[in-house]
Design an enzyme around this catalytic site. Structure first.
Site, PDB file in Angstrom:
ATOM      1  N   SER A 117       0.741  -1.026  -0.168  1.00 66.72           N
ATOM      2  CA  SER A 117       0.057  -0.013  -0.005  1.00 66.72           C
ATOM      3  C   SER A 117       0.746   1.304   0.032  1.00 66.72           C
ATOM      4  O   SER A 117       2.051   1.287   0.697  1.00 66.72           O
ATOM      5  CB  SER A 117      -1.036  -0.056   1.257  1.00 66.72           C
ATOM      6  OG  SER A 117      -1.467   1.321   1.330  1.00 66.72           O
ATOM      7  N   TYR A 140      -1.589   5.617  -4.409  1.00 66.58           N
ATOM      8  CA  TYR A 140      -2.594   6.432  -4.526  1.00 66.58           C
ATOM      9  C   TYR A 140      -1.944   7.847  -5.125  1.00 66.58           C
ATOM     10  O   TYR A 140      -0.994   8.418  -4.673  1.00 66.58           O
ATOM     11  CB  TYR A 140      -2.960   6.854  -2.915  1.00 66.58           C
ATOM     12  CG  TYR A 140      -4.186   6.095  -2.308  1.00 66.58           C
ATOM     13  CD1 TYR A 140      -5.243   6.180  -2.984  1.00 66.58           C
ATOM     14  CD2 TYR A 140      -3.826   5.191  -1.376  1.00 66.58           C
ATOM     15  CE1 TYR A 140      -6.364   5.418  -2.496  1.00 66.58           C
ATOM     16  CE2 TYR A 140      -5.039   4.570  -0.543  1.00 66.58           C
ATOM     17  CZ  TYR A 140      -6.115   4.510  -1.349  1.00 66.58           C
ATOM     18  OH  TYR A 140      -7.093   3.806  -1.007  1.00 66.58           O
ATOM     19  N   THR A 166      -5.115   3.129  -7.529  1.00 65.43           N
ATOM     20  CA  THR A 166      -6.485   2.890  -7.041  1.00 65.43           C
ATOM     21  C   THR A 166      -7.366   4.022  -7.438  1.00 65.43           C
ATOM     22  O   THR A 166      -6.902   5.362  -7.208  1.00 65.43           O
ATOM     23  CB  THR A 166      -6.548   2.846  -5.492  1.00 65.43           C
ATOM     24  OG1 THR A 166      -5.480   1.857  -5.091  1.00 65.43           O
ATOM     25  CG2 THR A 166      -7.667   2.811  -4.705  1.00 65.43           C
ATOM     26  N   LYS A 223      -7.541  -0.216 -10.068  1.00 63.69           N
ATOM     27  CA  LYS A 223      -7.863  -0.932  -9.023  1.00 63.69           C
ATOM     28  C   LYS A 223      -9.155  -0.065  -8.763  1.00 63.69           C
ATOM     29  O   LYS A 223      -9.148   0.990  -7.938  1.00 63.69           O
ATOM     30  CB  LYS A 223      -7.056  -1.050  -7.835  1.00 63.69           C
ATOM     31  CG  LYS A 223      -7.676  -1.671  -6.516  1.00 63.69           C
ATOM     32  CD  LYS A 223      -6.547  -1.821  -5.522  1.00 63.69           C
ATOM     33  CE  LYS A 223      -7.077  -2.558  -4.241  1.00 63.69           C
ATOM     34  NZ  LYS A 223      -7.709  -1.534  -3.491  1.00 63.69           N
ATOM     35  N   HIS A 247     -13.375  -2.067  -2.843  1.00 61.36           N
ATOM     36  CA  HIS A 247     -12.671  -1.499  -1.679  1.00 61.36           C
ATOM     37  C   HIS A 247     -13.318  -2.140  -0.522  1.00 61.36           C
ATOM     38  O   HIS A 247     -13.136  -1.691   0.589  1.00 61.36           O
ATOM     39  CB  HIS A 247     -12.544  -0.041  -1.605  1.00 61.36           C
ATOM     40  CG  HIS A 247     -11.416   0.756  -1.286  1.00 61.36           C
ATOM     41  ND1 HIS A 247     -10.599   1.404  -2.020  1.00 61.36           N
ATOM     42  CD2 HIS A 247     -10.910   0.616   0.120  1.00 61.36           C
ATOM     43  CE1 HIS A 247      -9.522   1.534  -1.239  1.00 61.36           C
ATOM     44  NE2 HIS A 247      -9.480   1.464  -0.205  1.00 61.36           N
TER      45      HIS A 247
HETATM   46  C1  LIG Z   1      -7.789  -2.449   6.591  1.00 63.28           C
HETATM   47  C2  LIG Z   1      -7.582  -2.346   4.877  1.00 63.28           C
HETATM   48  C3  LIG Z   1      -6.822  -1.435   4.432  1.00 63.28           C
HETATM   49  C4  LIG Z   1      -6.968  -1.055   3.104  1.00 63.28           C
HETATM   50  N1  LIG Z   1      -6.012  -0.180   2.478  1.00 63.28           N
HETATM   51  C5  LIG Z   1      -6.064  -0.006   1.208  1.00 63.28           C
HETATM   52  C6  LIG Z   1      -5.070   0.882   0.628  1.00 63.28           C
HETATM   53  O1  LIG Z   1      -4.198   1.614   1.146  1.00 63.28           O
HETATM   54  N2  LIG Z   1      -5.022   0.905  -0.602  1.00 63.28           N
HETATM   55  C7  LIG Z   1      -6.124   0.403  -1.366  1.00 63.28           C
HETATM   56  O2  LIG Z   1      -6.108   0.593  -2.680  1.00 63.28           O
HETATM   57  N3  LIG Z   1      -6.998  -0.241  -0.973  1.00 63.28           N
HETATM   58  C8  LIG Z   1      -6.786  -0.743   0.419  1.00 63.28           C
HETATM   59  N4  LIG Z   1      -7.840  -1.628   0.948  1.00 63.28           N
HETATM   60  C9  LIG Z   1      -8.729  -2.304  -0.035  1.00 63.28           C
HETATM   61  C10 LIG Z   1      -7.922  -3.574  -0.364  1.00 63.28           C
HETATM   62  O3  LIG Z   1      -6.961  -3.304  -1.234  1.00 63.28           O
HETATM   63  C11 LIG Z   1      -8.979  -4.543  -0.956  1.00 63.28           C
HETATM   64  O4  LIG Z   1      -9.511  -4.097  -2.062  1.00 63.28           O
HETATM   65  C12 LIG Z   1     -10.031  -5.183  -0.220  1.00 63.28           C
HETATM   66  O5  LIG Z   1      -9.678  -5.407   1.222  1.00 63.28           O
HETATM   67  C13 LIG Z   1     -10.381  -6.706  -0.754  1.00 63.28           C
HETATM   68  O6  LIG Z   1     -11.385  -7.053   0.043  1.00 63.28           O
HETATM   69  P1  LIG Z   1     -11.401  -7.935   1.102  1.00 63.28           P
HETATM   70  O7  LIG Z   1     -10.829  -7.245   2.255  1.00 63.28           O
HETATM   71  O8  LIG Z   1     -12.873  -8.437   1.423  1.00 63.28           O
HETATM   72  O9  LIG Z   1     -10.518  -8.975   0.802  1.00 63.28           O
HETATM   73  C14 LIG Z   1      -7.877  -1.753   2.200  1.00 63.28           C
HETATM   74  C15 LIG Z   1      -8.838  -2.716   2.794  1.00 63.28           C
HETATM   75  C16 LIG Z   1      -8.688  -2.969   4.056  1.00 63.28           C
HETATM   76  C17 LIG Z   1      -9.450  -3.967   5.060  1.00 63.28           C
HETATM   77  C1  LIG Z   2      -5.378   5.407   4.486  1.00 65.68           C
HETATM   78  C2  LIG Z   2      -6.517   4.794   3.516  1.00 65.68           C
HETATM   79  C3  LIG Z   2      -6.834   5.677   2.290  1.00 65.68           C
HETATM   80  C4  LIG Z   2      -6.334   3.242   3.111  1.00 65.68           C
HETATM   81  C5  LIG Z   2      -7.496   2.669   2.675  1.00 65.68           C
HETATM   82  O1  LIG Z   2      -7.530   2.675   1.311  1.00 65.68           O
HETATM   83  C6  LIG Z   2      -8.395   1.981   3.439  1.00 65.68           C
HETATM   84  O2  LIG Z   2      -8.431   2.169   4.657  1.00 65.68           O
HETATM   85  O3  LIG Z   2      -9.341   1.402   3.058  1.00 65.68           O
END
Ligand SMILES: Cc1cc2nc3c(=O)[nH]c(=O)nc-3n(C[C@H](O)[C@H](O)[C@H](O)COP(=O)(O)O)c2cc1C
Ligand SMILES: CC(C)CC(=O)C(=O)O
Length: 352
Positions: A117, A140, A166, A223, A247
């Protein structure tokens, strides 16, 4: 902490990914747990991501030789032993003191690709030093192009082999559970690549994708695609791939489950670029269903965070091992020996 929480993790007791969440929760601060576990608003999309997988029935074939299962695939010139990647998730140090270093070690031990990330709490060079598996980078974009160009070049220099940009987060969703606990990073944990608080790039458009292509030397994936028209624009823009994602229901509540959005996107893209999917993947059968409906590979988010929180690097490896084993079971039991054999006919259609 009570003595139960201080007992060392016992990964041998874990038989599936659902077992993990309560074990992880017991070791996490309330703030970290709420950050990982929550979605946006009323969490309809979070629930639909799971319900939609559960509602799909499978249509197995018998008396197929499944003695040699082959889960390998080739993606953007990279050979993957199985089609499951680690989705980019922010702030790993709030989940485990070793943070992204543990994730990278765990990924390497499972031969999985780790998408780092932009909000990593560990510098990329430190992650690259301990990684034994492939790294990709999630970007990002900021409005500051010079900054974004430097970041892309830094990620490439550290060996990241693809860029997942993203596109579903011009602003963050209404994250009520995070608001309730007043989510903030604890003192001492920082995001070295995003030194300022997230200033979402609300002005990003398809023109910026053209610019990104001119800057990046590695494949670009977008994404956060849910609409077939956007999938078409992504193909037109010449990106290498897309990730169908909502997401994990953390941004816009009441958008559909990703597995429900996938078939129309698969139809529109018509094989021109690879499609990846994330959102609610918890079982090997989910991976099989996603592939049957047109995904080349899937990514997993929350379970990796919980594996990390519960067992550090070994917890991350365990999550991947369980999913991979379950995918193989699902292939054997549906009579599909290779990923290419997993076509739409493995989905039960009640009118057939
Ligand atoms: C705790 C957490 C933090 C995330 N942080 C980011 C991130 O920094 N950048 C991003 O593109 N997606 C982020 N996502 C989305 C994930 O990349 C992904 O799309 C998603 O978690 C997939 O679904 P799942 O958690 O049900 O497997 C985050 C998701 C979670 C749960
Ligand atoms: C710091 C956030 C923008 C990271 C993210 O994508 C999330 O928490 O879903």
């Amino acid at each position: 902490m009570n003595s139960h929480q201080q007992a060392p993790p016992d990964l041998s007791t874990l038989v599936n990914l659902f077992d993990l969440e309560p074990l992880a929760a017991a070791r996490m601060t309330t703030m970290a747990y709420e950050y990982v576990a929550s979605g946006a608003a009323d969490e309809f999309t979070v629930r639909w991501n799971r319900q939609a997988f559960d509602a799909i029935r499978l249509n197995p074939r018998v008396l197929v030789d499944v003695s040699q299962l082959d889960t390998r695939l080739s993606l953007f010139g990279q050979e993957l032993p199985y089609p499951i990647l680690i989705a980019p998730t922010a702030f790993h140090k709030i989940m485990h003191p070793d943070g992204e270093l543990a994730t990278a070690r765990g990924a390497g031990a499972a031969s999985a690709t780790y998408v780092i990330s932009s909000f990593t709490t560990t510098p990329l060079d430190d992650i690259a030093r301990v990684a034994s598996g492939p790294l990709w980078f999630q970007l990002y974009m900021s409005n500051d192009r010079a900054y974004t160009r430097d970041l892309i070049q830094h990620a490439e220099a550290q060996g990241c082999r693809a860029l997942c940009v993203t596109v579903d987060t011009p602003v963050l969703g209404a994250r009520n559970r995070q608001q309730r606990v007043g989510f903030a990073l604890p003192d001492g944990i920082t995001t070295p690549l995003m030194p300022n608080a997230m200033a979402p790039s609300t002005s990003l458009t398809w023109h910026d994708v053209a610019w990104l292509k001119s800057v990046a030397n590695v494949p670009i994936l977008l994404k956060g695609i849910l609409n077939p028209d956007d999938a078409e624009l992504a193909v037109q823009a010449g990106v290498a791939g897309i990730i169908v994602s909502n997401h994990s229901g953390r941004n816009l509540d009441t958008v559909p489950a990703t597995i429900d959005a996938l078939p129309r996107i698969t139809e529109r893209v018509a094989g021109r670029i690879p499609i990846l999917l994330d959102g609610g993947i918890r079982r090997g059968t989910d991976v099989l269903k996603a592939i049957a409906l047109g995904a080349s590979a899937v990514l997993v988010g929350k379970p990796i965070c919980f594996g990390l929180a519960y067992g550090g690097a070994a917890g991350v490896t365990k999550v991947l091992d369980i999913l991979r084993d379950e995918l193989e079971l699902a292939m054997a039991l549906t009579g599909r020996a290779t990923l290419a054999d997993i076509d739409e006919s493995v989905i039960w259609r009640s009118n057939r």
